[in-house]
Design a protein around this motif. Structure first.
Motif, PDB file in Angstrom:
ATOM      1  N   GLY A 130      26.135  69.937   2.327  1.00 37.83           N
ATOM      2  CA  GLY A 130      26.106  68.966   3.427  1.00 37.83           C
ATOM      3  C   GLY A 130      27.360  68.119   3.478  1.00 37.83           C
ATOM      4  O   GLY A 130      27.956  67.936   4.541  1.00 37.83           O
ATOM      5  N   PHE A 131      27.775  67.595   2.314  1.00 36.73           N
ATOM      6  CA  PHE A 131      28.978  66.765   2.295  1.00 36.73           C
ATOM      7  C   PHE A 131      30.231  67.587   2.580  1.00 36.73           C
ATOM      8  O   PHE A 131      31.162  67.096   3.215  1.00 36.73           O
ATOM      9  CB  PHE A 131      29.108  66.027   0.967  1.00 36.73           C
ATOM     10  CG  PHE A 131      28.195  64.830   0.868  1.00 36.73           C
ATOM     11  CD1 PHE A 131      28.256  63.806   1.790  1.00 36.73           C
ATOM     12  CD2 PHE A 131      27.270  64.748  -0.151  1.00 36.73           C
ATOM     13  CE1 PHE A 131      27.427  62.706   1.712  1.00 36.73           C
ATOM     14  CE2 PHE A 131      26.431  63.651  -0.258  1.00 36.73           C
ATOM     15  CZ  PHE A 131      26.502  62.632   0.680  1.00 36.73           C
ATOM     16  N   ALA A 132      30.269  68.829   2.120  1.00 35.97           N
ATOM     17  CA  ALA A 132      31.425  69.689   2.398  1.00 35.97           C
ATOM     18  C   ALA A 132      31.534  69.977   3.893  1.00 35.97           C
ATOM     19  O   ALA A 132      32.631  69.899   4.471  1.00 35.97           O
ATOM     20  CB  ALA A 132      31.322  70.985   1.607  1.00 35.97           C
ATOM     21  N   LEU A 133      30.408  70.286   4.513  1.00 42.95           N
ATOM     22  CA  LEU A 133      30.427  70.550   5.954  1.00 42.95           C
ATOM     23  C   LEU A 133      30.791  69.292   6.740  1.00 42.95           C
ATOM     24  O   LEU A 133      31.542  69.355   7.714  1.00 42.95           O
ATOM     25  CB  LEU A 133      29.073  71.081   6.417  1.00 42.95           C
ATOM     26  CG  LEU A 133      28.723  72.500   5.986  1.00 42.95           C
ATOM     27  CD1 LEU A 133      27.275  72.818   6.354  1.00 42.95           C
ATOM     28  CD2 LEU A 133      29.662  73.499   6.622  1.00 42.95           C
ATOM     29  N   MET A 134      30.273  68.153   6.310  1.00 41.59           N
ATOM     30  CA  MET A 134      30.592  66.915   7.000  1.00 41.59           C
ATOM     31  C   MET A 134      32.070  66.579   6.839  1.00 41.59           C
ATOM     32  O   MET A 134      32.721  66.148   7.803  1.00 41.59           O
ATOM     33  CB  MET A 134      29.726  65.771   6.458  1.00 41.59           C
ATOM     34  CG  MET A 134      29.808  64.523   7.283  1.00 41.59           C
ATOM     35  SD  MET A 134      28.600  63.239   6.935  1.00 41.59           S
ATOM     36  CE  MET A 134      28.049  63.569   5.308  1.00 41.59           C
ATOM     37  N   GLY A 135      32.611  66.793   5.649  1.00 39.04           N
ATOM     38  CA  GLY A 135      34.040  66.561   5.437  1.00 39.04           C
ATOM     39  C   GLY A 135      34.902  67.478   6.280  1.00 39.04           C
ATOM     40  O   GLY A 135      35.933  67.062   6.808  1.00 39.04           O
ATOM     41  N   TYR A 136      34.468  68.726   6.406  1.00 40.38           N
ATOM     42  CA  TYR A 136      35.207  69.666   7.260  1.00 40.38           C
ATOM     43  C   TYR A 136      35.189  69.199   8.714  1.00 40.38           C
ATOM     44  O   TYR A 136      36.213  69.241   9.397  1.00 40.38           O
ATOM     45  CB  TYR A 136      34.596  71.061   7.130  1.00 40.38           C
ATOM     46  CG  TYR A 136      35.242  72.085   8.014  1.00 40.38           C
ATOM     47  CD1 TYR A 136      36.547  72.484   7.807  1.00 40.38           C
ATOM     48  CD2 TYR A 136      34.533  72.658   9.069  1.00 40.38           C
ATOM     49  CE1 TYR A 136      37.148  73.421   8.631  1.00 40.38           C
ATOM     50  CE2 TYR A 136      35.126  73.592   9.889  1.00 40.38           C
ATOM     51  CZ  TYR A 136      36.441  73.973   9.676  1.00 40.38           C
ATOM     52  OH  TYR A 136      37.029  74.889  10.495  1.00 40.38           O
ATOM     53  N   GLY A 137      34.040  68.734   9.179  1.00 35.61           N
ATOM     54  CA  GLY A 137      33.940  68.235  10.552  1.00 35.61           C
ATOM     55  C   GLY A 137      34.807  67.017  10.787  1.00 35.61           C
ATOM     56  O   GLY A 137      35.461  66.881  11.819  1.00 35.61           O
ATOM     57  N   ILE A 138      34.859  66.128   9.812  1.00 36.67           N
ATOM     58  CA  ILE A 138      35.696  64.935   9.936  1.00 36.67           C
ATOM     59  C   ILE A 138      37.176  65.324   9.947  1.00 36.67           C
ATOM     60  O   ILE A 138      37.964  64.764  10.713  1.00 36.67           O
ATOM     61  CB  ILE A 138      35.383  63.930   8.813  1.00 36.67           C
ATOM     62  CG1 ILE A 138      33.984  63.343   9.034  1.00 36.67           C
ATOM     63  CG2 ILE A 138      36.424  62.826   8.736  1.00 36.67           C
ATOM     64  CD1 ILE A 138      33.455  62.524   7.878  1.00 36.67           C
ATOM     65  N   SER A 139      37.544  66.294   9.110  1.00 41.79           N
ATOM     66  CA  SER A 139      38.949  66.731   9.110  1.00 41.79           C
ATOM     67  C   SER A 139      39.320  67.396  10.438  1.00 41.79           C
ATOM     68  O   SER A 139      40.443  67.214  10.910  1.00 41.79           O
ATOM     69  CB  SER A 139      39.212  67.686   7.942  1.00 41.79           C
ATOM     70  OG  SER A 139      38.598  68.918   8.152  1.00 41.79           O
ATOM     71  N   LEU A 140      38.392  68.131  11.043  1.00 39.32           N
ATOM     72  CA  LEU A 140      38.667  68.708  12.357  1.00 39.32           C
ATOM     73  C   LEU A 140      38.887  67.621  13.400  1.00 39.32           C
ATOM     74  O   LEU A 140      39.776  67.725  14.233  1.00 39.32           O
ATOM     75  CB  LEU A 140      37.505  69.607  12.802  1.00 39.32           C
ATOM     76  CG  LEU A 140      37.386  70.981  12.169  1.00 39.32           C
ATOM     77  CD1 LEU A 140      36.147  71.692  12.710  1.00 39.32           C
ATOM     78  CD2 LEU A 140      38.624  71.800  12.432  1.00 39.32           C
ATOM     79  N   LYS A 141      38.075  66.574  13.349  1.00 38.75           N
ATOM     80  CA  LYS A 141      38.206  65.492  14.305  1.00 38.75           C
ATOM     81  C   LYS A 141      39.526  64.750  14.108  1.00 38.75           C
ATOM     82  O   LYS A 141      40.179  64.391  15.082  1.00 38.75           O
ATOM     83  CB  LYS A 141      37.026  64.525  14.167  1.00 38.75           C
ATOM     84  CG  LYS A 141      37.068  63.425  15.189  1.00 38.75           C
ATOM     85  CD  LYS A 141      35.713  62.808  15.366  1.00 38.75           C
ATOM     86  CE  LYS A 141      35.729  61.710  16.375  1.00 38.75           C
ATOM     87  NZ  LYS A 141      35.828  62.183  17.731  1.00 38.75           N
ATOM     88  N   ASN A 142      39.919  64.554  12.848  1.00 37.39           N
ATOM     89  CA  ASN A 142      41.194  63.883  12.588  1.00 37.39           C
ATOM     90  C   ASN A 142      42.379  64.710  13.075  1.00 37.39           C
ATOM     91  O   ASN A 142      43.356  64.165  13.583  1.00 37.39           O
ATOM     92  CB  ASN A 142      41.339  63.577  11.106  1.00 37.39           C
ATOM     93  CG  ASN A 142      40.475  62.415  10.673  1.00 37.39           C
ATOM     94  OD1 ASN A 142      40.046  61.609  11.493  1.00 37.39           O
ATOM     95  ND2 ASN A 142      40.204  62.339   9.385  1.00 37.39           N
ATOM     96  N   LYS A 143      42.321  66.021  12.913  1.00 36.55           N
ATOM     97  CA  LYS A 143      43.399  66.884  13.400  1.00 36.55           C
ATOM     98  C   LYS A 143      43.468  66.877  14.923  1.00 36.55           C
ATOM     99  O   LYS A 143      44.536  66.959  15.508  1.00 36.55           O
ATOM    100  CB  LYS A 143      43.187  68.321  12.918  1.00 36.55           C
ATOM    101  CG  LYS A 143      43.481  68.529  11.469  1.00 36.55           C
ATOM    102  CD  LYS A 143      43.246  69.971  11.064  1.00 36.55           C
ATOM    103  CE  LYS A 143      43.408  70.161   9.583  1.00 36.55           C
ATOM    104  NZ  LYS A 143      43.121  71.527   9.164  1.00 36.55           N
ATOM    105  N   GLU A 144      42.295  66.757  15.542  1.00 39.12           N
ATOM    106  CA  GLU A 144      42.227  66.751  17.008  1.00 39.12           C
ATOM    107  C   GLU A 144      42.829  65.482  17.592  1.00 39.12           C
ATOM    108  O   GLU A 144      43.496  65.516  18.627  1.00 39.12           O
ATOM    109  CB  GLU A 144      40.756  66.863  17.428  1.00 39.12           C
ATOM    110  CG  GLU A 144      40.522  66.932  18.896  1.00 39.12           C
ATOM    111  CD  GLU A 144      39.029  67.039  19.185  1.00 39.12           C
ATOM    112  OE1 GLU A 144      38.465  66.034  19.631  1.00 39.12           O
ATOM    113  OE2 GLU A 144      38.479  68.103  18.950  1.00 39.12           O
ATOM    114  N   THR A 145      42.640  64.343  16.946  1.00 39.16           N
ATOM    115  CA  THR A 145      43.119  63.081  17.477  1.00 39.16           C
ATOM    116  C   THR A 145      44.588  62.808  17.162  1.00 39.16           C
ATOM    117  O   THR A 145      45.218  62.017  17.824  1.00 39.16           O
ATOM    118  CB  THR A 145      42.264  61.902  16.961  1.00 39.16           C
ATOM    119  OG1 THR A 145      42.311  61.896  15.532  1.00 39.16           O
ATOM    120  CG2 THR A 145      40.837  62.021  17.440  1.00 39.16           C
ATOM    121  N   SER A 146      45.112  63.451  16.116  1.00 40.25           N
ATOM    122  CA  SER A 146      46.511  63.163  15.768  1.00 40.25           C
ATOM    123  C   SER A 146      47.480  64.131  16.395  1.00 40.25           C
ATOM    124  O   SER A 146      47.187  65.027  17.091  1.00 40.25           O
ATOM    125  CB  SER A 146      46.692  63.197  14.257  1.00 40.25           C
ATOM    126  OG  SER A 146      46.397  64.462  13.745  1.00 40.25           O
TER     127      SER A 146
END
Length: 56
Positions: free
Chosen positions: A40-56
């Motif tokens: 769960g935490f790995a998937l959530m971290g992956y999702g957060i990293s995708l969102k950070n890449k999208e915004t930067s």
């Protein structure tokens, strides 16, 4: 605002992983709980990293 199926499925998998941790608690299986939380935490971290890449 458009619907992004991949992000929806990722969020659904995170919810299922944490729900599986609840099942592990009910079964009193420490290994199942630990694995479910890690997934769960790995998937959530992956999702957060995708969102950070999208915004930067």
């Amino acid at each position: 605002m458009n619907f992004q199926l991949s992000k929806f499925l990722l969020a659904l998998c995170v919810i299922l992983a944490f729900s599986a941790a609840g099942v592990g608690v009910a079964l009193r299986s420490i290994w199942f709980i630990v694995i479910a939380f890690l997934v769960g935490f790995a998937l959530m971290g992956y999702g957060i990293s995708l969102k950070n890449k999208e915004t930067s």
